[in-house]
Design a protein around this motif. Sequence first.
Motif, PDB file in Angstrom:
ATOM      1  N   VAL A  30       0.839  -1.198   0.000  1.00 49.26           N
ATOM      2  CA  VAL A  30       0.000   0.000   0.000  1.00 49.26           C
ATOM      3  C   VAL A  30       0.878   1.253   0.000  1.00 49.26           C
ATOM      4  CG1 VAL A  30      -1.977  -1.096   1.090  1.00 49.26           C
ATOM      5  CG2 VAL A  30      -0.186  -0.101   2.522  1.00 49.26           C
ATOM      6  N   GLY A  31       0.308   2.358  -0.470  1.00 52.88           N
ATOM      7  CA  GLY A  31       1.073   3.587  -0.625  1.00 52.88           C
ATOM      8  C   GLY A  31       1.130   4.456   0.600  1.00 52.88           C
ATOM      9  N   TYR A  32       0.970   3.879   1.767  1.00 54.27           N
ATOM     10  CA  TYR A  32       1.133   4.601   3.022  1.00 54.27           C
ATOM     11  C   TYR A  32       1.861   3.683   3.990  1.00 54.27           C
ATOM     12  CZ  TYR A  32      -3.272   2.050   3.731  1.00 54.27           C
ATOM     13  OH  TYR A  32      -4.247   1.091   3.777  1.00 54.27           O
ATOM     14  N   VAL A  33       2.312   4.224   5.091  1.00 56.70           N
ATOM     15  CA  VAL A  33       3.107   3.455   6.044  1.00 56.70           C
ATOM     16  C   VAL A  33       2.197   2.792   7.070  1.00 56.70           C
ATOM     17  CG1 VAL A  33       4.889   3.544   7.821  1.00 56.70           C
ATOM     18  CG2 VAL A  33       5.118   4.944   5.752  1.00 56.70           C
ATOM     19  N   VAL A 137       9.514  -2.034 -21.495  1.00 58.65           N
ATOM     20  CA  VAL A 137       9.507  -0.895 -20.579  1.00 58.65           C
ATOM     21  C   VAL A 137       8.450  -1.143 -19.503  1.00 58.65           C
ATOM     22  CG1 VAL A 137       9.204   1.588 -20.330  1.00 58.65           C
ATOM     23  CG2 VAL A 137      10.244   0.662 -22.414  1.00 58.65           C
ATOM     24  N   LEU A 138       8.910  -1.175 -18.254  1.00 58.31           N
ATOM     25  CA  LEU A 138       8.025  -1.478 -17.135  1.00 58.31           C
ATOM     26  C   LEU A 138       8.138  -0.417 -16.053  1.00 58.31           C
ATOM     27  CD1 LEU A 138       8.843  -5.279 -16.771  1.00 58.31           C
ATOM     28  CD2 LEU A 138       6.723  -4.304 -17.687  1.00 58.31           C
ATOM     29  N   GLY A 139       7.031  -0.156 -15.397  1.00 56.73           N
ATOM     30  CA  GLY A 139       7.017   0.747 -14.257  1.00 56.73           C
ATOM     31  C   GLY A 139       6.373   0.074 -13.069  1.00 56.73           C
ATOM     32  N   LEU A 140       6.723   0.515 -11.881  1.00 59.34           N
ATOM     33  CA  LEU A 140       6.131  -0.003 -10.649  1.00 59.34           C
ATOM     34  C   LEU A 140       6.423   0.976  -9.528  1.00 59.34           C
ATOM     35  CD1 LEU A 140       8.786  -1.067  -8.878  1.00 59.34           C
ATOM     36  CD2 LEU A 140       8.586  -3.039 -10.363  1.00 59.34           C
ATOM     37  N   ASP A 141       5.834   0.737  -8.365  1.00 59.06           N
ATOM     38  CA  ASP A 141       6.247   1.486  -7.182  1.00 59.06           C
ATOM     39  C   ASP A 141       6.544   0.482  -6.077  1.00 59.06           C
ATOM     40  OD1 ASP A 141       3.790   1.375  -5.212  1.00 59.06           O
ATOM     41  OD2 ASP A 141       2.941   1.863  -7.157  1.00 59.06           O
ATOM     42  N   CYS A 142       7.491   0.823  -5.222  1.00 55.96           N
ATOM     43  CA  CYS A 142       7.929  -0.121  -4.195  1.00 55.96           C
ATOM     44  C   CYS A 142       8.339   0.617  -2.930  1.00 55.96           C
ATOM     45  CB  CYS A 142       9.102  -0.959  -4.713  1.00 55.96           C
ATOM     46  SG  CYS A 142      10.647  -0.047  -4.886  1.00 55.96           S
ATOM     47  N   PRO A 143       8.370  -0.091  -1.796  1.00 57.31           N
ATOM     48  CA  PRO A 143       8.855   0.531  -0.561  1.00 57.31           C
ATOM     49  C   PRO A 143      10.322   0.925  -0.693  1.00 57.31           C
ATOM     50  CG  PRO A 143       7.682  -1.510  -0.099  1.00 57.31           C
ATOM     51  CD  PRO A 143       7.887  -1.456  -1.577  1.00 57.31           C
ATOM     52  N   LEU A 144      10.718   1.886   0.099  1.00 53.51           N
ATOM     53  CA  LEU A 144      12.083   2.404   0.069  1.00 53.51           C
ATOM     54  C   LEU A 144      13.112   1.286   0.236  1.00 53.51           C
ATOM     55  CD1 LEU A 144      13.444   5.220  -0.122  1.00 53.51           C
ATOM     56  CD2 LEU A 144      13.440   5.270   2.378  1.00 53.51           C
ATOM     57  N   ALA A 159      10.231   8.844  -9.202  1.00 53.89           N
ATOM     58  CA  ALA A 159       9.210   9.742  -8.654  1.00 53.89           C
ATOM     59  C   ALA A 159       8.743   9.255  -7.292  1.00 53.89           C
ATOM     60  CB  ALA A 159       8.017   9.818  -9.615  1.00 53.89           C
ATOM     61  N   VAL A 160       8.025  10.156  -6.612  1.00 53.13           N
ATOM     62  CA  VAL A 160       7.348   9.801  -5.360  1.00 53.13           C
ATOM     63  C   VAL A 160       5.970   9.262  -5.713  1.00 53.13           C
ATOM     64  CG1 VAL A 160       6.478  10.651  -3.162  1.00 53.13           C
ATOM     65  CG2 VAL A 160       8.561  11.631  -4.128  1.00 53.13           C
ATOM     66  N   GLN A 161       5.652   8.073  -5.226  1.00 54.68           N
ATOM     67  CA  GLN A 161       4.336   7.483  -5.444  1.00 54.68           C
ATOM     68  C   GLN A 161       3.742   7.160  -4.066  1.00 54.68           C
ATOM     69  OE1 GLN A 161       2.691   7.073  -8.207  1.00 54.68           O
ATOM     70  NE2 GLN A 161       4.232   7.432  -9.774  1.00 54.68           N
ATOM     71  N   GLY A 162       3.023   8.121  -3.490  1.00 56.60           N
ATOM     72  CA  GLY A 162       2.577   7.946  -2.119  1.00 56.60           C
ATOM     73  C   GLY A 162       3.797   7.852  -1.222  1.00 56.60           C
ATOM     74  N   ALA A 163       3.842   6.817  -0.393  1.00 57.83           N
ATOM     75  CA  ALA A 163       5.022   6.589   0.445  1.00 57.83           C
ATOM     76  C   ALA A 163       6.014   5.657  -0.236  1.00 57.83           C
ATOM     77  CB  ALA A 163       4.597   5.998   1.783  1.00 57.83           C
ATOM     78  N   HIS A 164       5.767   5.347  -1.504  1.00 58.91           N
ATOM     79  CA  HIS A 164       6.630   4.452  -2.263  1.00 58.91           C
ATOM     80  C   HIS A 164       7.510   5.222  -3.245  1.00 58.91           C
ATOM     81  CE1 HIS A 164       4.201   0.460  -1.726  1.00 58.91           C
ATOM     82  NE2 HIS A 164       4.721   0.910  -0.604  1.00 58.91           N
ATOM     83  N   VAL A 165       8.447   4.499  -3.820  1.00 53.56           N
ATOM     84  CA  VAL A 165       9.327   5.047  -4.853  1.00 53.56           C
ATOM     85  C   VAL A 165       8.838   4.556  -6.204  1.00 53.56           C
ATOM     86  CG1 VAL A 165      11.693   5.233  -5.684  1.00 53.56           C
ATOM     87  CG2 VAL A 165      11.256   4.942  -3.234  1.00 53.56           C
ATOM     88  N   GLY A 166       8.504   5.481  -7.094  1.00 58.81           N
ATOM     89  CA  GLY A 166       8.159   5.107  -8.454  1.00 58.81           C
ATOM     90  C   GLY A 166       9.418   4.759  -9.211  1.00 58.81           C
ATOM     91  N   THR A 216       3.575   8.375   7.217  1.00 55.97           N
ATOM     92  CA  THR A 216       3.607   8.444   5.752  1.00 55.97           C
ATOM     93  C   THR A 216       4.291   9.724   5.289  1.00 55.97           C
ATOM     94  OG1 THR A 216       1.603   7.102   5.541  1.00 55.97           O
ATOM     95  CG2 THR A 216       2.186   8.508   3.667  1.00 55.97           C
ATOM     96  N   ARG A 217       3.989  10.851   5.931  1.00 52.36           N
ATOM     97  CA  ARG A 217       4.640  12.113   5.553  1.00 52.36           C
ATOM     98  C   ARG A 217       6.147  12.020   5.758  1.00 52.36           C
ATOM     99  NH1 ARG A 217      -0.033  14.282   8.099  1.00 52.36           N
ATOM    100  NH2 ARG A 217       1.097  14.514  10.062  1.00 52.36           N
TER     101      ARG A 217
END
Length: 236
Positions: A30-33, A137-144, A159-166, A216-217
């Motif tokens: 999920v995109g929050y902590v 070419v693939l994209g995703l977001d993942c935890p730090l 990029a920043v994707q919520g609390a994840h890294v795009g 999350t912030r």
Amino acid sequence: MELIHFTNGISPLVIDKSVNLAVSEAPAMVGYVVDADSPILPLAQAEVAALLYDAMTMVGAGVRQRFEGLMCELKVGVIAAIDDEQDEPRFAGFIQYKPRLLAEGVATIGYAAVEKSYRGQGVFRLMLDELKRDYPVLGLDCPLELVPMYEHLGFHPTAVQGAHVGMSTGTMSGKNWGHGQEFLDQHPRYIRAKEAIRDKLGKATRDAYAKRDADTRKRVEEVKSLLQARKAAATA
């Protein structure tokens, strides 16, 4: 290890195995902590279950939607890894992805996970290589914490994707698509999870959500620092 690439329908068993695995890893999905012991965890689990199940039932469904004046098919694909060297086949992991609209060879990975007993054995790389044959070419977001792993697999933080890294392997052309918060707010499982949290915590409910938002912030700022560091290193 057998790989099965679903694009024209999908086994209900694979749906169940994939959703259950993703739900067990909800804090990373999920995109929050949210921690594994957080009272908000059931909400994260409900979110993952609702969104992933909906996506997987769209495999081969032929759903079409008008976008920028064009009628586009909303395609979803799933790659499942099955250990066929056991007495009985065992589910080892999955990747769920969506080809981007108005683009060729570009897709976004929505959810992906490998069973704990198969981690460190190259299962995810096998599935990723299979996906790259059709979508270079693939994209995703993942935890730090997972950024180094994905960088090793050819992804770059963007990029920043919520609390994840795009992250992506190249230029993400085309348009992504999917459900937003409105879908979740109307989903029965998500509604039940919110009600259960409220019933359990009572007056402490607001504090639990406030902690989630504060955490999350803080994580967003950490992601921004990572991106700045990567940008500085690239221009040095």
